[in-house]
Design a protein around this motif. Structure first.
Motif, PDB file in Angstrom:
ATOM      1  N   LEU A  24      30.705  36.564  52.634  1.00 45.71           N
ATOM      2  CA  LEU A  24      31.924  35.885  52.189  1.00 45.71           C
ATOM      3  C   LEU A  24      31.708  35.205  50.842  1.00 45.71           C
ATOM      4  CD1 LEU A  24      34.842  34.989  52.577  1.00 45.71           C
ATOM      5  CD2 LEU A  24      33.977  33.030  53.881  1.00 45.71           C
ATOM      6  N   ILE A  25      30.582  34.557  50.679  1.00 48.17           N
ATOM      7  CA  ILE A  25      30.272  33.906  49.401  1.00 48.17           C
ATOM      8  C   ILE A  25      30.225  34.934  48.280  1.00 48.17           C
ATOM      9  CG2 ILE A  25      28.476  32.684  48.112  1.00 48.17           C
ATOM     10  CD1 ILE A  25      27.849  31.207  50.808  1.00 48.17           C
ATOM     11  N   ALA A  26      29.558  36.062  48.512  1.00 46.26           N
ATOM     12  CA  ALA A  26      29.487  37.123  47.499  1.00 46.26           C
ATOM     13  C   ALA A  26      30.876  37.671  47.191  1.00 46.26           C
ATOM     14  CB  ALA A  26      28.559  38.242  47.976  1.00 46.26           C
ATOM     15  N   ALA A  27      31.692  37.859  48.226  1.00 44.11           N
ATOM     16  CA  ALA A  27      33.049  38.375  48.027  1.00 44.11           C
ATOM     17  C   ALA A  27      33.884  37.391  47.219  1.00 44.11           C
ATOM     18  CB  ALA A  27      33.707  38.655  49.377  1.00 44.11           C
ATOM     19  N   GLN A  28      33.736  36.116  47.515  1.00 38.24           N
ATOM     20  CA  GLN A  28      34.522  35.101  46.802  1.00 38.24           C
ATOM     21  C   GLN A  28      34.096  35.011  45.341  1.00 38.24           C
ATOM     22  OE1 GLN A  28      37.191  33.910  47.895  1.00 38.24           O
ATOM     23  NE2 GLN A  28      37.663  32.305  46.438  1.00 38.24           N
ATOM     24  N   LEU A  29      32.804  35.087  45.080  1.00 40.64           N
ATOM     25  CA  LEU A  29      32.332  35.055  43.693  1.00 40.64           C
ATOM     26  C   LEU A  29      32.828  36.271  42.915  1.00 40.64           C
ATOM     27  CD1 LEU A  29      28.690  33.728  44.209  1.00 40.64           C
ATOM     28  CD2 LEU A  29      30.654  32.486  43.245  1.00 40.64           C
ATOM     29  N   ALA A  30      32.819  37.431  43.562  1.00 42.79           N
ATOM     30  CA  ALA A  30      33.337  38.644  42.919  1.00 42.79           C
ATOM     31  C   ALA A  30      34.843  38.521  42.682  1.00 42.79           C
ATOM     32  CB  ALA A  30      33.024  39.873  43.780  1.00 42.79           C
ATOM     33  N   TRP A  31      35.542  37.923  43.644  1.00 42.98           N
ATOM     34  CA  TRP A  31      36.992  37.745  43.490  1.00 42.98           C
ATOM     35  C   TRP A  31      37.303  36.818  42.317  1.00 42.98           C
ATOM     36  CZ3 TRP A  31      40.004  33.369  43.618  1.00 42.98           C
ATOM     37  CH2 TRP A  31      41.360  33.600  43.491  1.00 42.98           C
ATOM     38  N   ILE A  32      36.550  35.751  42.178  1.00 45.46           N
ATOM     39  CA  ILE A  32      36.767  34.812  41.062  1.00 45.46           C
ATOM     40  C   ILE A  32      36.598  35.533  39.726  1.00 45.46           C
ATOM     41  CG2 ILE A  32      35.811  32.786  39.866  1.00 45.46           C
ATOM     42  CD1 ILE A  32      35.255  31.648  42.732  1.00 45.46           C
ATOM     43  N   LYS A  33      35.567  36.366  39.640  1.00 46.71           N
ATOM     44  CA  LYS A  33      35.352  37.136  38.408  1.00 46.71           C
ATOM     45  C   LYS A  33      36.523  38.086  38.176  1.00 46.71           C
ATOM     46  CE  LYS A  33      31.921  39.848  35.980  1.00 46.71           C
ATOM     47  NZ  LYS A  33      30.549  40.353  35.979  1.00 46.71           N
ATOM     48  N   PHE A  34      36.973  38.773  39.221  1.00 43.66           N
ATOM     49  CA  PHE A  34      38.133  39.660  39.111  1.00 43.66           C
ATOM     50  C   PHE A  34      39.370  38.879  38.668  1.00 43.66           C
ATOM     51  CE2 PHE A  34      42.077  40.867  41.225  1.00 43.66           C
ATOM     52  CZ  PHE A  34      42.343  42.068  40.580  1.00 43.66           C
ATOM     53  N   ARG A  35      39.624  37.749  39.323  1.00 41.29           N
ATOM     54  CA  ARG A  35      40.800  36.935  39.004  1.00 41.29           C
ATOM     55  C   ARG A  35      40.821  36.553  37.532  1.00 41.29           C
ATOM     56  NH1 ARG A  35      40.258  30.959  40.641  1.00 41.29           N
ATOM     57  NH2 ARG A  35      38.901  31.213  38.837  1.00 41.29           N
ATOM     58  N   ASP A  36      39.705  36.021  37.064  1.00 41.71           N
ATOM     59  CA  ASP A  36      39.655  35.555  35.680  1.00 41.71           C
ATOM     60  C   ASP A  36      39.812  36.708  34.693  1.00 41.71           C
ATOM     61  OD1 ASP A  36      39.306  33.046  36.734  1.00 41.71           O
ATOM     62  OD2 ASP A  36      37.165  32.934  36.273  1.00 41.71           O
ATOM     63  N   THR A  37      39.132  37.819  34.956  1.00 43.64           N
ATOM     64  CA  THR A  37      39.208  38.976  34.071  1.00 43.64           C
ATOM     65  C   THR A  37      40.604  39.586  34.081  1.00 43.64           C
ATOM     66  OG1 THR A  37      36.874  39.425  34.481  1.00 43.64           O
ATOM     67  CG2 THR A  37      38.161  41.209  33.524  1.00 43.64           C
ATOM     68  N   ASN A  38      41.194  39.688  35.253  1.00 39.95           N
ATOM     69  CA  ASN A  38      42.537  40.240  35.370  1.00 39.95           C
ATOM     70  C   ASN A  38      43.553  39.380  34.626  1.00 39.95           C
ATOM     71  OD1 ASN A  38      44.493  42.137  36.585  1.00 39.95           O
ATOM     72  ND2 ASN A  38      45.185  40.304  37.655  1.00 39.95           N
ATOM     73  N   CYS A  39      43.459  38.088  34.771  1.00 43.03           N
ATOM     74  CA  CYS A  39      44.414  37.195  34.105  1.00 43.03           C
ATOM     75  C   CYS A  39      44.194  37.174  32.588  1.00 43.03           C
ATOM     76  CB  CYS A  39      44.354  35.798  34.715  1.00 43.03           C
ATOM     77  SG  CYS A  39      45.026  35.777  36.408  1.00 43.03           S
ATOM     78  N   GLU A  40      42.944  37.314  32.156  1.00 46.96           N
ATOM     79  CA  GLU A  40      42.679  37.442  30.720  1.00 46.96           C
ATOM     80  C   GLU A  40      43.336  38.709  30.183  1.00 46.96           C
ATOM     81  OE1 GLU A  40      41.277  35.729  28.246  1.00 46.96           O
ATOM     82  OE2 GLU A  40      40.897  34.002  29.530  1.00 46.96           O
ATOM     83  N   PHE A  41      43.242  39.790  30.953  1.00 45.88           N
ATOM     84  CA  PHE A  41      43.891  41.036  30.551  1.00 45.88           C
ATOM     85  C   PHE A  41      45.407  40.851  30.447  1.00 45.88           C
ATOM     86  CE2 PHE A  41      46.117  44.900  31.959  1.00 45.88           C
ATOM     87  CZ  PHE A  41      45.854  45.702  30.857  1.00 45.88           C
ATOM     88  N   GLN A  42      45.999  40.207  31.450  1.00 47.34           N
ATOM     89  CA  GLN A  42      47.443  39.972  31.426  1.00 47.34           C
ATOM     90  C   GLN A  42      47.842  39.137  30.205  1.00 47.34           C
ATOM     91  OE1 GLN A  42      49.655  41.288  33.593  1.00 47.34           O
ATOM     92  NE2 GLN A  42      48.011  42.287  34.726  1.00 47.34           N
ATOM     93  N   ARG A  43      47.047  38.141  29.912  1.00 47.22           N
ATOM     94  CA  ARG A  43      47.316  37.256  28.779  1.00 47.22           C
ATOM     95  C   ARG A  43      47.166  37.985  27.450  1.00 47.22           C
ATOM     96  NH1 ARG A  43      44.663  34.635  25.043  1.00 47.22           N
ATOM     97  NH2 ARG A  43      42.667  35.350  25.829  1.00 47.22           N
ATOM     98  N   SER A  44      46.228  38.927  27.376  1.00 52.86           N
ATOM     99  CA  SER A  44      45.926  39.595  26.104  1.00 52.86           C
ATOM    100  C   SER A  44      47.121  40.347  25.525  1.00 52.86           C
ATOM    101  CB  SER A  44      44.738  40.549  26.276  1.00 52.86           C
ATOM    102  OG  SER A  44      45.097  41.688  27.050  1.00 52.86           O
ATOM    103  N   ARG A  45      48.053  40.729  26.345  1.00 53.35           N
ATOM    104  CA  ARG A  45      49.263  41.404  25.860  1.00 53.35           C
ATOM    105  C   ARG A  45      50.055  40.495  24.918  1.00 53.35           C
ATOM    106  NH1 ARG A  45      54.197  43.749  29.591  1.00 53.35           N
ATOM    107  NH2 ARG A  45      55.359  44.664  27.880  1.00 53.35           N
ATOM    108  N   TYR A  46      49.905  39.192  25.111  1.00 50.76           N
ATOM    109  CA  TYR A  46      50.660  38.215  24.332  1.00 50.76           C
ATOM    110  C   TYR A  46      49.750  37.416  23.391  1.00 50.76           C
ATOM    111  CZ  TYR A  46      53.915  39.447  27.991  1.00 50.76           C
ATOM    112  OH  TYR A  46      54.720  40.154  28.842  1.00 50.76           O
ATOM    113  N   GLU A  47      48.585  37.982  23.084  1.00 44.03           N
ATOM    114  CA  GLU A  47      47.594  37.316  22.236  1.00 44.03           C
ATOM    115  C   GLU A  47      48.239  36.790  20.966  1.00 44.03           C
ATOM    116  OE1 GLU A  47      44.035  35.745  21.870  1.00 44.03           O
ATOM    117  OE2 GLU A  47      44.256  37.316  23.355  1.00 44.03           O
TER     118      GLU A  47
END
Length: 90
Positions: A19-42
Protein backbone atom coordinates in the motif's frame (compact mmCIF):
# COMPACT_ATOMS: atom_id res chain seq x y z
CA UNK A 1 -3.38 10.64 3.65
CA UNK A 2 -5.81 9.90 6.47
CA UNK A 3 -7.42 7.11 4.42
CA UNK A 4 -4.02 5.48 3.91
CA UNK A 5 -3.21 5.67 7.62
CA UNK A 6 -6.54 4.05 8.49
CA UNK A 7 -5.88 1.24 6.04
CA UNK A 8 -2.37 0.69 7.36
CA UNK A 9 -3.73 -0.06 10.82
CA UNK A 10 -5.81 -2.95 9.46
CA UNK A 11 -3.39 -4.57 7.01
CA UNK A 12 -0.88 -7.33 7.57
CA UNK A 13 2.76 -6.31 7.33
CA UNK A 14 3.45 -7.46 3.77
CA UNK A 15 0.33 -5.68 2.50
CA UNK A 16 1.27 -2.47 4.33
CA UNK A 17 4.45 -2.23 2.26
CA UNK A 18 2.45 -2.76 -0.94
CA UNK A 19 0.00 0.00 0.00
CA UNK A 20 2.82 2.41 0.83
CA UNK A 21 4.51 1.68 -2.51
CA UNK A 22 1.20 2.10 -4.35
CA UNK A 23 0.51 5.40 -2.63
CA UNK A 24 3.98 6.75 -3.40
CA UNK A 25 3.56 5.75 -7.05
CA UNK A 26 0.12 7.37 -7.11
CA UNK A 27 1.51 10.64 -5.73
CA UNK A 28 4.12 10.68 -8.50
CA UNK A 29 1.40 9.94 -11.09
CA UNK A 30 -0.87 12.64 -9.65
CA UNK A 31 1.79 15.32 -9.72
CA UNK A 32 3.05 14.41 -13.19
CA UNK A 33 -0.46 14.17 -14.61
CA UNK A 34 -1.47 17.55 -13.22
CA UNK A 35 1.75 19.12 -14.50
CA UNK A 36 0.85 17.77 -17.93
CA UNK A 37 -2.66 19.21 -17.67
CA UNK A 38 -1.24 22.57 -16.61
CA UNK A 39 1.35 22.62 -19.41
CA UNK A 40 -1.36 23.20 -22.01
CA UNK A 41 -1.83 26.65 -20.47
CA UNK A 42 1.86 27.37 -19.81
CA UNK A 43 2.40 31.09 -19.34
CA UNK A 44 -1.30 31.81 -19.00
CA UNK A 45 -2.98 33.08 -15.89
CA UNK A 46 -5.23 30.02 -15.72
CA UNK A 47 -2.35 27.52 -15.55
CA UNK A 48 -2.26 27.35 -11.76
CA UNK A 49 -6.05 27.11 -11.55
CA UNK A 50 -5.91 24.14 -13.91
CA UNK A 51 -3.12 22.55 -11.87
CA UNK A 52 -4.81 22.91 -8.50
CA UNK A 53 -8.19 21.88 -9.91
CA UNK A 54 -6.55 18.75 -11.28
CA UNK A 55 -4.97 18.00 -7.90
CA UNK A 56 -8.34 18.39 -6.22
CA UNK A 57 -10.22 16.18 -8.68
CA UNK A 58 -7.69 13.38 -8.83
CA UNK A 59 -7.30 13.38 -5.04
CA UNK A 60 -11.07 13.04 -4.61
CA UNK A 61 -10.99 10.01 -6.92
CA UNK A 62 -8.12 8.46 -4.98
CA UNK A 63 -9.95 9.05 -1.71
CA UNK A 64 -12.95 7.17 -3.09
CA UNK A 65 -10.70 4.31 -4.19
CA UNK A 66 -9.15 4.11 -0.73
CA UNK A 67 -12.56 4.15 0.94
CA UNK A 68 -13.67 1.25 -1.27
CA UNK A 69 -10.45 -0.58 -0.47
CA UNK A 70 -11.05 -0.01 3.23
CA UNK A 71 -14.48 -1.66 2.91
CA UNK A 72 -12.90 -4.66 1.18
CA UNK A 73 -10.18 -4.93 3.81
CA UNK A 74 -12.74 -4.82 6.60
CA UNK A 75 -14.64 -7.59 4.83
CA UNK A 76 -11.43 -9.66 4.74
CA UNK A 77 -11.25 -9.61 8.53
CA UNK A 78 -14.74 -11.04 8.64
CA UNK A 79 -16.79 -8.07 9.70
CA UNK A 80 -20.48 -8.94 9.50
CA UNK A 81 -22.05 -8.03 6.15
CA UNK A 82 -24.48 -5.52 7.69
CA UNK A 83 -21.51 -3.48 8.90
CA UNK A 84 -19.97 -3.51 5.44
CA UNK A 85 -23.27 -2.28 3.96
CA UNK A 86 -23.33 0.55 6.50
CA UNK A 87 -19.73 1.48 5.66
CA UNK A 88 -20.66 1.81 2.00
CA UNK A 89 -23.28 4.42 2.90
CA UNK A 90 -20.64 6.76 4.30
Amino acid sequence: MNQVQQLLTTLKSFRKQKLIAAQLAWIKFRDTNCEFQRSRYEGGSIAFTIYFGCLENITKLRTQQLQELKIKVYAEVEIPEYWVVNLRKR
